[in-house]
Design an enzyme around this catalytic site. Structure first.
Site, PDB file in Angstrom:
ATOM      1  N   GLN A   1      54.613 103.238  56.032  1.00 52.92           N
ATOM      2  CA  GLN A   1      54.583 103.166  54.568  1.00 52.92           C
ATOM      3  C   GLN A   1      54.657 101.699  54.124  1.00 52.92           C
ATOM      4  O   GLN A   1      54.143 100.844  54.813  1.00 52.92           O
ATOM      5  CB  GLN A   1      55.700 104.020  53.935  1.00 52.92           C
ATOM      6  CG  GLN A   1      55.520 105.527  54.116  1.00 52.92           C
ATOM      7  CD  GLN A   1      55.949 106.060  55.464  1.00 52.92           C
ATOM      8  OE1 GLN A   1      57.052 105.827  55.898  1.00 52.92           O
ATOM      9  NE2 GLN A   1      55.081 106.787  56.140  1.00 52.92           N
TER      10      GLN A   1
ATOM     11  N   GLY B   1      49.676 107.121  58.752  1.00 51.25           N
ATOM     12  CA  GLY B   1      48.359 107.169  59.388  1.00 51.25           C
ATOM     13  C   GLY B   1      47.968 105.734  59.673  1.00 51.25           C
ATOM     14  O   GLY B   1      47.627 104.998  58.754  1.00 51.25           O
ATOM     15  N   HIS B   2      48.098 105.317  60.929  1.00 57.23           N
ATOM     16  CA  HIS B   2      47.833 103.924  61.306  1.00 57.23           C
ATOM     17  C   HIS B   2      46.539 103.883  62.115  1.00 57.23           C
ATOM     18  O   HIS B   2      46.464 104.451  63.200  1.00 57.23           O
ATOM     19  CB  HIS B   2      49.009 103.360  62.107  1.00 57.23           C
ATOM     20  CG  HIS B   2      50.266 103.274  61.298  1.00 57.23           C
ATOM     21  ND1 HIS B   2      51.455 102.847  61.812  1.00 57.23           N
ATOM     22  CD2 HIS B   2      50.515 103.541  59.995  1.00 57.23           C
ATOM     23  CE1 HIS B   2      52.377 102.865  60.858  1.00 57.23           C
ATOM     24  NE2 HIS B   2      51.831 103.302  59.745  1.00 57.23           N
TER      25      HIS B   2
ATOM     26  N   LYS C   1      48.586  98.013  58.804  1.00 62.79           N
ATOM     27  CA  LYS C   1      49.668  97.729  59.756  1.00 62.79           C
ATOM     28  C   LYS C   1      49.266  98.097  61.181  1.00 62.79           C
ATOM     29  O   LYS C   1      49.554  97.368  62.122  1.00 62.79           O
ATOM     30  CB  LYS C   1      50.936  98.526  59.377  1.00 62.79           C
ATOM     31  CG  LYS C   1      51.503  98.188  58.018  1.00 62.79           C
ATOM     32  CD  LYS C   1      52.672  99.087  57.658  1.00 62.79           C
ATOM     33  CE  LYS C   1      52.318 100.521  57.407  1.00 62.79           C
ATOM     34  NZ  LYS C   1      51.468 100.785  56.252  1.00 62.79           N
TER      35      LYS C   1
ATOM     36  N   ASP D   1      49.305 101.706  53.880  1.00 66.77           N
ATOM     37  CA  ASP D   1      47.889 101.587  54.242  1.00 66.77           C
ATOM     38  C   ASP D   1      47.351 100.163  54.132  1.00 66.77           C
ATOM     39  O   ASP D   1      46.176  99.942  53.819  1.00 66.77           O
ATOM     40  CB  ASP D   1      47.024 102.535  53.382  1.00 66.77           C
ATOM     41  CG  ASP D   1      47.481 103.976  53.508  1.00 66.77           C
ATOM     42  OD1 ASP D   1      47.922 104.342  54.606  1.00 66.77           O
ATOM     43  OD2 ASP D   1      47.391 104.717  52.523  1.00 66.77           O
TER      44      ASP D   1
HETATM   45  P1  GDP Z   1      48.135 101.381  57.867  1.00 66.93           P
HETATM   46  O1  GDP Z   1      48.667 102.710  57.478  1.00 66.93           O
HETATM   47  O2  GDP Z   1      48.839 100.252  57.207  1.00 66.93           O
HETATM   48  O3  GDP Z   1      48.053 101.203  59.360  1.00 66.93           O
HETATM   49  O4  GDP Z   1      46.631 101.317  57.322  1.00 66.93           O
HETATM   50  P2  GDP Z   1      45.534 102.507  57.412  1.00 66.93           P
HETATM   51  O5  GDP Z   1      45.069 102.631  58.802  1.00 66.93           O
HETATM   52  O6  GDP Z   1      46.021 103.727  56.741  1.00 66.93           O
HETATM   53  O7  GDP Z   1      44.409 101.913  56.461  1.00 66.93           O
HETATM   54  C1  GDP Z   1      43.824 100.665  56.693  1.00 66.93           C
HETATM   55  C2  GDP Z   1      42.324 100.889  56.894  1.00 66.93           C
HETATM   56  O8  GDP Z   1      41.657  99.641  56.807  1.00 66.93           O
HETATM   57  C3  GDP Z   1      41.955 101.449  58.250  1.00 66.93           C
HETATM   58  O9  GDP Z   1      40.800 102.228  58.119  1.00 66.93           O
HETATM   59  C4  GDP Z   1      41.666 100.196  59.083  1.00 66.93           C
HETATM   60  O10 GDP Z   1      40.758 100.449  60.153  1.00 66.93           O
HETATM   61  C5  GDP Z   1      41.038  99.306  58.049  1.00 66.93           C
HETATM   62  N1  GDP Z   1      41.260  97.860  58.220  1.00 66.93           N
HETATM   63  C6  GDP Z   1      42.380  97.206  58.616  1.00 66.93           C
HETATM   64  N2  GDP Z   1      42.217  95.869  58.494  1.00 66.93           N
HETATM   65  C7  GDP Z   1      40.970  95.675  57.996  1.00 66.93           C
HETATM   66  C8  GDP Z   1      40.229  94.518  57.614  1.00 66.93           C
HETATM   67  O11 GDP Z   1      40.684  93.394  57.681  1.00 66.93           O
HETATM   68  N3  GDP Z   1      38.977  94.739  57.119  1.00 66.93           N
HETATM   69  C9  GDP Z   1      38.435  95.989  56.998  1.00 66.93           C
HETATM   70  N4  GDP Z   1      37.218  96.101  56.513  1.00 66.93           N
HETATM   71  N5  GDP Z   1      39.118  97.092  57.346  1.00 66.93           N
HETATM   72  C10 GDP Z   1      40.364  96.939  57.823  1.00 66.93           C
HETATM   73  P1  IMO Z   2      51.255 104.498  56.205  1.00 69.05           P
HETATM   74  O1  IMO Z   2      52.298 104.282  57.276  1.00 69.05           O
HETATM   75  C1  IMO Z   2      50.412 105.508  52.046  1.00 69.05           C
HETATM   76  C2  IMO Z   2      53.190 108.321  50.116  1.00 69.05           C
HETATM   77  C3  IMO Z   2      52.643 109.682  49.726  1.00 69.05           C
HETATM   78  C4  IMO Z   2      53.502 109.983  48.510  1.00 69.05           C
HETATM   79  C5  IMO Z   2      54.861 109.391  48.907  1.00 69.05           C
HETATM   80  C6  IMO Z   2      55.845 110.409  49.466  1.00 69.05           C
HETATM   81  O2  IMO Z   2      49.968 105.040  56.737  1.00 69.05           O
HETATM   82  O3  IMO Z   2      51.109 103.297  55.354  1.00 69.05           O
HETATM   83  P2  IMO Z   2      56.012 111.672  51.802  1.00 69.05           P
HETATM   84  O4  IMO Z   2      55.053 112.581  52.495  1.00 69.05           O
HETATM   85  O5  IMO Z   2      56.374 110.459  52.564  1.00 69.05           O
HETATM   86  O6  IMO Z   2      57.216 112.396  51.284  1.00 69.05           O
HETATM   87  O7  IMO Z   2      55.204 111.182  50.474  1.00 69.05           O
HETATM   88  O8  IMO Z   2      54.588 108.401  49.883  1.00 69.05           O
HETATM   89  N1  IMO Z   2      52.999 107.960  51.534  1.00 69.05           N
HETATM   90  C7  IMO Z   2      52.093 107.061  51.970  1.00 69.05           C
HETATM   91  N2  IMO Z   2      51.156 106.363  51.296  1.00 69.05           N
HETATM   92  N3  IMO Z   2      50.589 105.318  53.370  1.00 69.05           N
HETATM   93  C8  IMO Z   2      51.547 105.988  54.047  1.00 69.05           C
HETATM   94  O9  IMO Z   2      51.857 105.719  55.329  1.00 69.05           O
HETATM   95  C9  IMO Z   2      52.333 106.944  53.356  1.00 69.05           C
HETATM   96  N4  IMO Z   2      53.321 107.780  53.712  1.00 69.05           N
HETATM   97  C10 IMO Z   2      53.725 108.381  52.594  1.00 69.05           C
HETATM   98  O10 IMO Z   2      51.278 109.625  49.416  1.00 69.05           O
HETATM   99  O11 IMO Z   2      53.031 109.246  47.406  1.00 69.05           O
HETATM  100 MG    MG Z   3      47.996 104.495  56.652  1.00 62.28          MG
END
Ligand code: GDP
Ligand code: IMO
Ligand code: MG
Length: 431
Positions: free
Chosen positions: A225, A40-41, A16, A13
């Site tokens: 991840q 979840g991207h 990415k 999270d």
């Molecule tokens: P990922 O799994 O690495 O793609 O990240 P997630 O989407 O799960 O979580 C990142 C969250 O931060 C999302 O809600 C993005 O829209 C948000 N985000 C990403 N970059 C920035 C940033 O530079 N500033 C802010 N405020 N939000 C960001």
């Molecule tokens: P993105 O790509 C954050 C965590 C789960 C749990 C562990 C194992 O959005 O960064 P799993 O379901 O993979 O067997 O769970 O890994 N986990 C993540 N945490 N971002 C993710 O994906 C994750 N995918 C799995 O919360 O701790």
């Molecule tokens: Mg994510």
């Protein structure tokens, strides 16, 4: 010919998705190489939020071919609803734009059930998985009782394999998990139907990528991840069930490791983690709550509140070393606006001893107390900044402080969730 691998450098999270969307504009192909619908991207385009779980975030750009490579695990319902969501949004997701490796494995309904029931059974020792059947799918793959996407196209092969596999899995479900076994006919019919629906997308993606490499195309690899959740290098057993390291991109895509040159690690300006396991800089206080509130730190897949804390430089330096990260993207620096001071863990104290390096043993890590360096904060909103020079001095100093200790150059600073809210230092495809 150039390649860029985007990897999470913390516990996932890191932002990415936003960065993959950015660089996909420069790529000929975007390849998701591990994990499944646990990811979840999030992308925010023209104020509209889109969360991608399986299909590479590059699909929202016009050009790149988007690929789910060999080591991705695919839950067909999630994939089909993602395809439907994209079609509804007017996105071109024709088979000329999206390919699924025939070698990728299928997450079956029994994988999801096993994932859920195991977490309940383990109770105190649960992992806190996303409940998407990820662990059980990889487990079956390694045990050579998995179903591959290509099998869905061959009814006879699928029938023979599923009969044997289900016999084994149903025994486990009935006798260990004490749940109702799965009926063969329903699973088989569903799997065949998925095969029919996905057939136009299924291909030998390694061959496609090999040809693209020979044609000097730009390939972007999308990690899911983060390094701290890697099956080997992460905080085992509180990890995911795949290798999240960039090396895994070559293994999964079926291309030469020598092709992977620019390894870009994405790191948040603070730390978050979802699920169980050690997190030395976690803040169970109002500062942690404020980071969660300001950063909107709730899981993009499960909606769970993310555990929040200060940036852990010990873990980040380890991730850079372990994964071979060559440059850095810092995200969510805007979330720190308004904090009077910002702390960063530079070492741990464990049982009276100073640790400068990340310990491999989680029982040691659970005892880790961060040793913080304190940097002054800034008040200004920095979302609109378009160059590093426009940042308040303390924000610039914070970025420089991190980059210096990371020991690798900064490629990009993300200052907001929207597509345009980024400050590019240089183009990694040209590095
Ligand atoms: P990922 O799994 O690495 O793609 O990240 P997630 O989407 O799960 O979580 C990142 C969250 O931060 C999302 O809600 C993005 O829209 C948000 N985000 C990403 N970059 C920035 C940033 O530079 N500033 C802010 N405020 N939000 C960001
Ligand atoms: P993105 O790509 C954050 C965590 C789960 C749990 C562990 C194992 O959005 O960064 P799993 O379901 O993979 O067997 O769970 O890994 N986990 C993540 N945490 N971002 C993710 O994906 C994750 N995918 C799995 O919360 O701790
Ligand atoms: Mg994510």
């Amino acid at each position: 010919m150039s390649s860029v691998v985007i990897v999470g450098s913390q516990w996932g999270d890191e932002g990415k998705g936003k960065m993959v969307d950015y660089y996909a504009g420069l790529a000929d192909a975007v390849v998701r190489y591990q994990g499944g619908s646990n990811a979840g991207h999030t992308l925010v385009i023209d104020g509209k939020k889109i969360v991608m779980h399986l299909i590479p975030a590059g699909i929202l750009r016009e050009k790149p071919l988007c690929i789910l490579a060999d080591n991705v695990v695919i839950e067909p319902n999630t994939l089909l609803s993602e395809i439907g969501m994209l079609k509804d949004a007017g996105c071109n997701i024709s088979p000329s734009r999206f390919k699924i490796s025939a070698r990728a494995h299928v997450t079956m309904p029994y994988h999801i059930m096993v994932d859920h029931l195991r977490e309940i059974k383990r109770a105190r020792a649960k992992i806190g998985t996303t409940g998407r059947g990820i662990g059980p799918t990889y487990e079956d793959k390694a045990a050579r009782r998995g179903i591959r996407v290509g099998d869905l196209l061959h009814p006879e092969v699928l029938k023979e394999r599923l009969e044997i596999i289900l016999d084994d899995r149903n025994y486990y479900i009935k006798n260990y998990l004490e749940e109702t076994p799965f009926a063969f006919d329903k699973l088989f019919d569903e799997a065949l139907k998925f095969g029919e629906q996905l057939a136009p997308y299924i291909d030998d993606t390694s061959l496609l990528l090999w040809n693209m490499c020979r044609e000097n195309k730009n390939i972007l690899f999308e990690g899911a991840q983060g390094i701290m959740l890697d099956l080997n290098g992460g905080t085992y057993p509180y990890v995911t069930s795949s290798n999240t390291t960039p090396a895994a991109a070559a293994v999964s895509a079926g291309v030469s490791p020598a092709f992977l040159k620019n390894i870009v690690g994405v790191a948040k300006a603070y730390t978050t983690r979802v699920g169980e396991g050690p997190m030395p800089t976690e803040l169970n206080c109002e500062v942690g709550d404020l980071l969660r509130f300001q950063g909107g730190e709730y899981g993009a897949t499960t909606g769970r509140p993310r555990r929040c804390g200060w940036l852990d430089m010990v873990a980040l330096r380890y991730a850079i070393r372990y994964a071979g990260i060559t440059s850095l993207i810092l995200t969510k620096i805007d979330i720190l606006s308004g904090f009077p001071e910002i702390k960063v863990a530079v070492a741990y104290e464990i049982n009276g001893k100073r640790y400068d390096e990340f310990p491999y043993d989680i029982s040691v890590l659970y005892e880790a107390k961060p040793i913080y360096e304190i940097l002054p904060g800034w008040k200004e909103d920095i979302k609109g900044a378009s160059s590093l020079d426009e940042l308040p001095e303390n924000a610039r100093n914070y970025v420089n402080w991190i980059v210096e200790r990371a020991g690798i150059p900064l490629v990009m600073l993300s200052v907001g969730a929207q597509r345009g809210e980024s400050i590019e230092a240089y183009n990694p495809f040209k590095a």
